[in-house]
Motif scaffolding. Structure first.
Motif, PDB file in Angstrom:
ATOM      1  N   ARG A  41     -17.230   0.564  11.825  1.00 41.57           N
ATOM      2  CA  ARG A  41     -17.165   1.987  11.461  1.00 41.57           C
ATOM      3  C   ARG A  41     -18.162   2.820  12.228  1.00 41.57           C
ATOM      4  O   ARG A  41     -17.944   4.005  12.463  1.00 41.57           O
ATOM      5  N   LEU A  42     -19.315   2.208  12.557  1.00 41.70           N
ATOM      6  CA  LEU A  42     -20.413   2.962  13.168  1.00 41.70           C
ATOM      7  C   LEU A  42     -20.534   2.676  14.664  1.00 41.70           C
ATOM      8  O   LEU A  42     -21.488   3.136  15.301  1.00 41.70           O
ATOM      9  N   ASP A  43     -19.583   1.914  15.217  1.00 45.95           N
ATOM     10  CA  ASP A  43     -19.700   1.498  16.622  1.00 45.95           C
ATOM     11  C   ASP A  43     -21.022   0.806  16.905  1.00 45.95           C
ATOM     12  O   ASP A  43     -21.656   1.026  17.943  1.00 45.95           O
ATOM     13  N   LEU A  44     -21.453  -0.015  15.972  1.00 48.42           N
ATOM     14  CA  LEU A  44     -22.668  -0.813  16.180  1.00 48.42           C
ATOM     15  C   LEU A  44     -22.252  -2.273  16.353  1.00 48.42           C
ATOM     16  O   LEU A  44     -21.145  -2.662  15.976  1.00 48.42           O
ATOM     17  N   THR A  45     -23.163  -3.089  16.880  1.00 44.74           N
ATOM     18  CA  THR A  45     -22.924  -4.529  16.862  1.00 44.74           C
ATOM     19  C   THR A  45     -23.304  -5.062  15.488  1.00 44.74           C
ATOM     20  O   THR A  45     -24.084  -4.437  14.756  1.00 44.74           O
ATOM     21  N   LYS A  46     -22.716  -6.228  15.117  1.00 43.37           N
ATOM     22  CA  LYS A  46     -23.129  -6.857  13.868  1.00 43.37           C
ATOM     23  C   LYS A  46     -24.632  -7.121  13.878  1.00 43.37           C
ATOM     24  O   LYS A  46     -25.320  -6.948  12.871  1.00 43.37           O
ATOM     25  N   GLY A  47     -25.136  -7.526  15.065  1.00 39.03           N
ATOM     26  CA  GLY A  47     -26.573  -7.821  15.192  1.00 39.03           C
ATOM     27  C   GLY A  47     -27.437  -6.636  14.809  1.00 39.03           C
ATOM     28  O   GLY A  47     -28.477  -6.798  14.169  1.00 39.03           O
ATOM     29  N   SER A  48     -26.996  -5.427  15.164  1.00 32.72           N
ATOM     30  CA  SER A  48     -27.863  -4.284  14.855  1.00 32.72           C
ATOM     31  C   SER A  48     -27.803  -3.937  13.361  1.00 32.72           C
ATOM     32  O   SER A  48     -28.773  -3.446  12.801  1.00 32.72           O
ATOM     33  N   VAL A  49     -26.670  -4.246  12.684  1.00 34.09           N
ATOM     34  CA  VAL A  49     -26.664  -4.102  11.218  1.00 34.09           C
ATOM     35  C   VAL A  49     -27.622  -5.134  10.605  1.00 34.09           C
ATOM     36  O   VAL A  49     -28.452  -4.808   9.749  1.00 34.09           O
ATOM     37  N   TYR A  50     -27.534  -6.392  11.109  1.00 40.16           N
ATOM     38  CA  TYR A  50     -28.411  -7.447  10.576  1.00 40.16           C
ATOM     39  C   TYR A  50     -29.885  -7.183  10.859  1.00 40.16           C
ATOM     40  O   TYR A  50     -30.744  -7.641  10.114  1.00 40.16           O
ATOM     41  N   PHE A  51     -30.169  -6.427  11.929  1.00 38.39           N
ATOM     42  CA  PHE A  51     -31.565  -6.072  12.208  1.00 38.39           C
ATOM     43  C   PHE A  51     -32.142  -5.281  11.029  1.00 38.39           C
ATOM     44  O   PHE A  51     -33.276  -5.489  10.609  1.00 38.39           O
ATOM     45  N   HIS A  52     -31.337  -4.367  10.462  1.00 36.28           N
ATOM     46  CA  HIS A  52     -31.816  -3.548   9.339  1.00 36.28           C
ATOM     47  C   HIS A  52     -31.667  -4.277   8.006  1.00 36.28           C
ATOM     48  O   HIS A  52     -32.520  -4.132   7.124  1.00 36.28           O
ATOM     49  N   PHE A  53     -30.587  -5.035   7.857  1.00 39.69           N
ATOM     50  CA  PHE A  53     -30.311  -5.729   6.589  1.00 39.69           C
ATOM     51  C   PHE A  53     -29.894  -7.159   6.897  1.00 39.69           C
ATOM     52  O   PHE A  53     -28.743  -7.403   7.251  1.00 39.69           O
ATOM     53  N   PRO A  54     -30.818  -8.107   6.749  1.00 41.02           N
ATOM     54  CA  PRO A  54     -30.535  -9.485   7.168  1.00 41.02           C
ATOM     55  C   PRO A  54     -29.371 -10.161   6.436  1.00 41.02           C
ATOM     56  O   PRO A  54     -28.924 -11.212   6.867  1.00 41.02           O
ATOM     57  N   SER A  55     -28.888  -9.589   5.334  1.00 36.95           N
ATOM     58  CA  SER A  55     -27.724 -10.192   4.661  1.00 36.95           C
ATOM     59  C   SER A  55     -26.960  -9.111   3.904  1.00 36.95           C
ATOM     60  O   SER A  55     -27.501  -8.043   3.611  1.00 36.95           O
TER      61      SER A  55
END
Lengths: 203, 203
Positions: A41-55
């Motif tokens: 939805r945000l055109d981010l990588t999964k890794g960058s979501v996990y950077f902010h929220f590890p799970s």
């Protein structure tokens, strides 16, 4: 990029993730939402979501935390406006209904608490804080002569919270959240006579 | 084994699976329940559970179907007892609260309908049938002069169903189902004055 700019961008990304996650959890629930949906939805990588929220569980906890902290300024406003007794309960119920209608993070939190058994993390018990606050306002109402004699205040607080939860839940599941304010007004007109003083004759 | 005996045993096994599945779904929800948990509880193989219910979704649907068919004899009893108006609504709410308290299949169904988005099958919309029945009883109540003037009957039916759902849900989630009958009595005493005739003075 300066350190400040980078931090501002990080904060903005985190806020965008929380908003997108709220909308996904609200619409699809915990099990139905994947980190990849939020990233897409945000055109981010999964890794960058996990950077902010590890799970996914930590993301859910942060959203539920925001639900609880959203009530702090509202409770402060009850004080600063000098509201008490039945007026306080009614004003708070109107604010809460409007928040539920307008704010995906609030709706997502209610849904996540309902789905707590799916989430691998300690989740707070809903309702109990509202019952305590409502009980406190009912004591003020009794002391101001607003209530009929013999009302069990703890029991009444339990029921007021349950009633508003039921209305929120049924409106949500039937797709009628837009009418929450008027549903809220109706239930007050139905309930008030059972609570207020001056209605003892047919008790 | 004769054919009749074998059929009787099949029926008994199917009933035992439905009961064990109801208890699991009630306690752990759809996502938290595995076919192997149900098989283990009954000392059956997974294969023999699948013989009766080829998927977890079909098991869930059968339980929800039983929720809806459970109300048929109750609605017939309303007729055979000659109940109508507010008396019918109150009697039905007492029966429904007792069923929810005592019957794992009813509790499991309510939970499964709440978790419908997780289940890969068409699930019925809850509430709507109850609202229609309640609306019909409110029309009887109005015609018998039981209701205060100007009550919007469709809106009142919506709220009565939402109120009872809220009480059931909050009692369930706070582990207070044993008190459902008294919770039910309390909410009637709070609500009735807003509904009944003879309370118009402060309207």
């Amino acid at each position: 990029m300066t350190l400040n700019k980078r931090e501002a961008q990080r904060g903005a990304t985190k806020a965008a993730i929380l908003q997108a996650a709220s909308e996904e959890f609200d619409a699809r629930g915990y099990a139905g939402t994947a980190i990849s949906d939020i990233a897409n939805r945000l055109d981010l990588t999964k890794g960058s979501v996990y950077f902010h929220f590890p799970s996914k569980a930590l993301l859910a906890i942060e959203i539920v935390d925001r639900y609880f902290s959203a009530w702090v300024p509202m409770l402060e406003e009850v004080e600063s406006r000098g509201l008490s007794g039945l007026t306080a309960i009614r004003w708070v119920s109107e604010q809460a209904a409007a928040s539920y209608r307008d704010n995906a993070t609030i709706r997502a939190s209610v849904r996540l608490m309902r789905e707590a058994s799916l989430i691998d993390a300690e989740m707070p018990t809903p309702f109990v804080d509202w019952m305590e606050n409502t009980h406190r306002w009912l004591i003020q109402a009794r002391d101001a002569g607003e209530l009929r004699d013999g009302l069990d205040l703890e029991d009444a607080a339990w029921h007021i919270v349950a009633v508003f939860h039921g209305i929120q839940e049924v409106a949500s599941r039937l797709g009628e959240c837009a009418q929450l304010a008027s549903k809220n007004a109706t239930i007050w007109s139905l309930l008030l006579k059972g609570i207020e003083s001056g209605n003892e004759t047919k008790a």
